[in-house]
Design a protein around this motif. Structure first.
Motif, PDB file in Angstrom:
ATOM      1  N   HIS A  36      29.025  18.049 -30.563  1.00 54.06           N
ATOM      2  CA  HIS A  36      30.118  17.174 -30.125  1.00 54.06           C
ATOM      3  C   HIS A  36      30.591  17.550 -28.726  1.00 54.06           C
ATOM      4  N   ALA A  37      30.722  18.846 -28.459  1.00 56.54           N
ATOM      5  CA  ALA A  37      31.156  19.283 -27.129  1.00 56.54           C
ATOM      6  C   ALA A  37      30.132  18.874 -26.070  1.00 56.54           C
ATOM      7  N   THR A  38      28.856  18.929 -26.420  1.00 61.36           N
ATOM      8  CA  THR A  38      27.803  18.480 -25.501  1.00 61.36           C
ATOM      9  C   THR A  38      27.916  16.982 -25.268  1.00 61.36           C
ATOM     10  N   HIS A  39      28.190  16.232 -26.332  1.00 62.90           N
ATOM     11  CA  HIS A  39      28.335  14.775 -26.205  1.00 62.90           C
ATOM     12  C   HIS A  39      29.486  14.423 -25.265  1.00 62.90           C
ATOM     13  N   VAL A  40      30.611  15.088 -25.430  1.00 64.11           N
ATOM     14  CA  VAL A  40      31.773  14.827 -24.568  1.00 64.11           C
ATOM     15  C   VAL A  40      31.451  15.177 -23.122  1.00 64.11           C
ATOM     16  N   HIS A  41      30.802  16.322 -22.916  1.00 65.19           N
ATOM     17  CA  HIS A  41      30.432  16.744 -21.558  1.00 65.19           C
ATOM     18  C   HIS A  41      29.539  15.702 -20.884  1.00 65.19           C
ATOM     19  N   LEU A  42      28.535  15.211 -21.597  1.00 70.36           N
ATOM     20  CA  LEU A  42      27.609  14.244 -21.009  1.00 70.36           C
ATOM     21  C   LEU A  42      28.286  12.897 -20.767  1.00 70.36           C
ATOM     22  N   HIS A  43      29.183  12.509 -21.663  1.00 68.37           N
ATOM     23  CA  HIS A  43      29.918  11.249 -21.474  1.00 68.37           C
ATOM     24  C   HIS A  43      30.753  11.306 -20.191  1.00 68.37           C
ATOM     25  N   LEU A  44      31.464  12.402 -20.004  1.00 62.75           N
ATOM     26  CA  LEU A  44      32.301  12.539 -18.809  1.00 62.75           C
ATOM     27  C   LEU A  44      31.456  12.686 -17.547  1.00 62.75           C
ATOM     28  N   SER A  45      30.339  13.367 -17.662  1.00 62.54           N
ATOM     29  CA  SER A  45      29.445  13.532 -16.519  1.00 62.54           C
ATOM     30  C   SER A  45      28.890  12.188 -16.069  1.00 62.54           C
ATOM     31  N   ARG A  46      28.433  11.385 -17.008  1.00 61.69           N
ATOM     32  CA  ARG A  46      27.889  10.074 -16.655  1.00 61.69           C
ATOM     33  C   ARG A  46      28.972   9.197 -16.019  1.00 61.69           C
ATOM     34  N   ALA A  47      30.145   9.183 -16.595  1.00 59.58           N
ATOM     35  CA  ALA A  47      31.224   8.358 -16.053  1.00 59.58           C
ATOM     36  C   ALA A  47      31.554   8.756 -14.625  1.00 59.58           C
TER      37      ALA A  47
ATOM     38  N   ALA B 288      30.967   6.434 -11.302  1.00 62.40           N
ATOM     39  CA  ALA B 288      32.152   6.100 -10.509  1.00 62.40           C
ATOM     40  C   ALA B 288      31.938   6.454  -9.041  1.00 62.40           C
ATOM     41  N   MET B 289      31.250   7.562  -8.770  1.00 66.23           N
ATOM     42  CA  MET B 289      31.013   7.967  -7.384  1.00 66.23           C
ATOM     43  C   MET B 289      29.978   7.076  -6.714  1.00 66.23           C
TER      44      MET B 289
ATOM     45  N   ARG C  24       0.836  -1.190   0.000  1.00 66.74           N
ATOM     46  CA  ARG C  24       0.000   0.000   0.000  1.00 66.74           C
ATOM     47  C   ARG C  24       0.871   1.241   0.000  1.00 66.74           C
ATOM     48  N   GLY C  25       0.301   2.321  -0.420  1.00 69.98           N
ATOM     49  CA  GLY C  25       1.028   3.567  -0.457  1.00 69.98           C
ATOM     50  C   GLY C  25       1.975   3.659  -1.641  1.00 69.98           C
ATOM     51  N   PHE C  26       2.870   4.632  -1.560  1.00 69.26           N
ATOM     52  CA  PHE C  26       3.837   4.897  -2.619  1.00 69.26           C
ATOM     53  C   PHE C  26       5.217   5.060  -1.982  1.00 69.26           C
ATOM     54  N   SER C  27       6.234   5.020  -2.830  1.00 74.96           N
ATOM     55  CA  SER C  27       7.585   5.246  -2.325  1.00 74.96           C
ATOM     56  C   SER C  27       8.373   6.073  -3.325  1.00 74.96           C
ATOM     57  N   VAL C  28       9.359   6.785  -2.818  1.00 73.79           N
ATOM     58  CA  VAL C  28      10.240   7.579  -3.667  1.00 73.79           C
ATOM     59  C   VAL C  28      11.100   6.636  -4.497  1.00 73.79           C
ATOM     60  N   THR C  29      11.172   6.884  -5.789  1.00 77.42           N
ATOM     61  CA  THR C  29      11.881   5.981  -6.686  1.00 77.42           C
ATOM     62  C   THR C  29      13.393   6.028  -6.464  1.00 77.42           C
ATOM     63  N   GLU C  30      14.033   4.907  -6.744  1.00 73.79           N
ATOM     64  CA  GLU C  30      15.483   4.808  -6.694  1.00 73.79           C
ATOM     65  C   GLU C  30      16.082   5.369  -7.986  1.00 73.79           C
ATOM     66  N   MET C  31      17.308   5.896  -7.881  1.00 73.39           N
ATOM     67  CA  MET C  31      18.086   6.247  -9.065  1.00 73.39           C
ATOM     68  C   MET C  31      19.164   5.176  -9.203  1.00 73.39           C
ATOM     69  N   SER C  32      18.826   4.092  -9.876  1.00 76.24           N
ATOM     70  CA  SER C  32      19.760   2.980 -10.027  1.00 76.24           C
ATOM     71  C   SER C  32      20.764   3.277 -11.133  1.00 76.24           C
ATOM     72  N   VAL C  33      21.781   2.446 -11.237  1.00 76.39           N
ATOM     73  CA  VAL C  33      22.757   2.578 -12.319  1.00 76.39           C
ATOM     74  C   VAL C  33      22.059   2.485 -13.664  1.00 76.39           C
ATOM     75  N   ASP C  34      21.136   1.539 -13.799  1.00 76.03           N
ATOM     76  CA  ASP C  34      20.419   1.384 -15.069  1.00 76.03           C
ATOM     77  C   ASP C  34      19.602   2.622 -15.396  1.00 76.03           C
ATOM     78  N   SER C  35      18.907   3.163 -14.391  1.00 78.11           N
ATOM     79  CA  SER C  35      18.076   4.334 -14.663  1.00 78.11           C
ATOM     80  C   SER C  35      18.927   5.555 -14.997  1.00 78.11           C
ATOM     81  N   ILE C  36      20.103   5.673 -14.384  1.00 76.28           N
ATOM     82  CA  ILE C  36      21.000   6.777 -14.718  1.00 76.28           C
ATOM     83  C   ILE C  36      21.504   6.635 -16.143  1.00 76.28           C
ATOM     84  N   ASN C  37      21.854   5.428 -16.541  1.00 78.19           N
ATOM     85  CA  ASN C  37      22.276   5.213 -17.932  1.00 78.19           C
ATOM     86  C   ASN C  37      21.156   5.556 -18.906  1.00 78.19           C
ATOM     87  N   ASP C  38      19.941   5.145 -18.576  1.00 76.37           N
ATOM     88  CA  ASP C  38      18.798   5.455 -19.436  1.00 76.37           C
ATOM     89  C   ASP C  38      18.595   6.964 -19.536  1.00 76.37           C
TER      90      ASP C  38
END
Length: 222
Positions: free
Chosen positions: A198-209, A213-214, A66-80
């Protein structure tokens, strides 16, 4: 004329959303109807409307019991999420670079040059740095002139607030991200759409990594 009073459902939604994004209601927190109605001082009907909006945002999900819960931010969901960010933000940067008015981006560039000093100023400076990123996002939104794309970006940014709580613990990454934003700005100012993407792509790639990692390989983000 006085503004219309805030509806109970809107207030409940705003409070719960802010508490989730600020980490006051961490991932996995159970939201029971009776308890939340009493805590927020609203009846069950507006609370249900508020929770329905949070479910649509992806911040809350129903529980098997019953009720609801705050969703997790899993590794899979972050990748998505980052896959979606890449598609949306690279396209947005492309359109911004093709725009005619680049004055807002020139002004932002001067302020991003001072970002390293902001990041050395403790928590207040980090807060100002993220406010600067919000202004960068708003300038992109204004430049692209596509309400559907802006709406999709807004949905993604809601979840990015939760990820920022992880990233803000890495000052080295924050300084690198500021430099990456400068590269994106330079490409937009120069009207180079391919480089902006391309600069946006590089920024997002490094941000996700960095975020993954953290978090560690298998730990969910709260």
């Amino acid at each position: 004329m006085r503004p219309a009073p805030e509806r109970a459902s809107d207030r409940a939604y705003r409070v719960l959303r802010d508490e989730i994004l600020d980490g006051l209601l961490p991932a996995g927190t159970v939201l029971l109807e009776v308890e939340q109605s009493a805590r927020l001082g609203v009846s069950r009907t507006p609370l249900r409307a508020a929770v329905a909006r949070l479910v649509a945002d992806g911040l809350v999900a129903g529980r098997s019991g019953r009720g609801f819960s705050v969703t997790e931010m899993s590794v899979d969901s972050i990748n998505d999420l980052y896959e979606l960010r890449e598609a949306l933000e690279e396209r947005a940067a492309t359109l911004a670079a093709r725009g005619a008015d680049r004055s807002a981006f020139r002004a932002l560039r001067e302020r991003f040059l001072a970002a390293p000093a902001l990041l050395e100023a403790g928590e207040h400076g980090i807060h100002e740095y993220y406010a600067l990123i919000d202004e960068f996002d708003a300038a992109i939104d204004d430049a692209i002139g596509n309400s559907f794309l802006v709406g999709a970006l807004d949905t993604v940014r809601t979840h990015l607030v939760r990820i920022r709580r992880v990233a803000r613990g890495n000052p080295v990454r924050l300084r690198a991200a500021a430099a990456e934003h400068l590269l994106i700005l330079d490409a937009i100012i120069d009207g180079d759409a391919a480089l902006a993407a391309h600069a946006t792509h590089v920024h997002l790639h490094l941000s996700r990594a960095s975020v993954l990692a953290m978090l560690g390989a298998n730990e969910p983000a709260s």
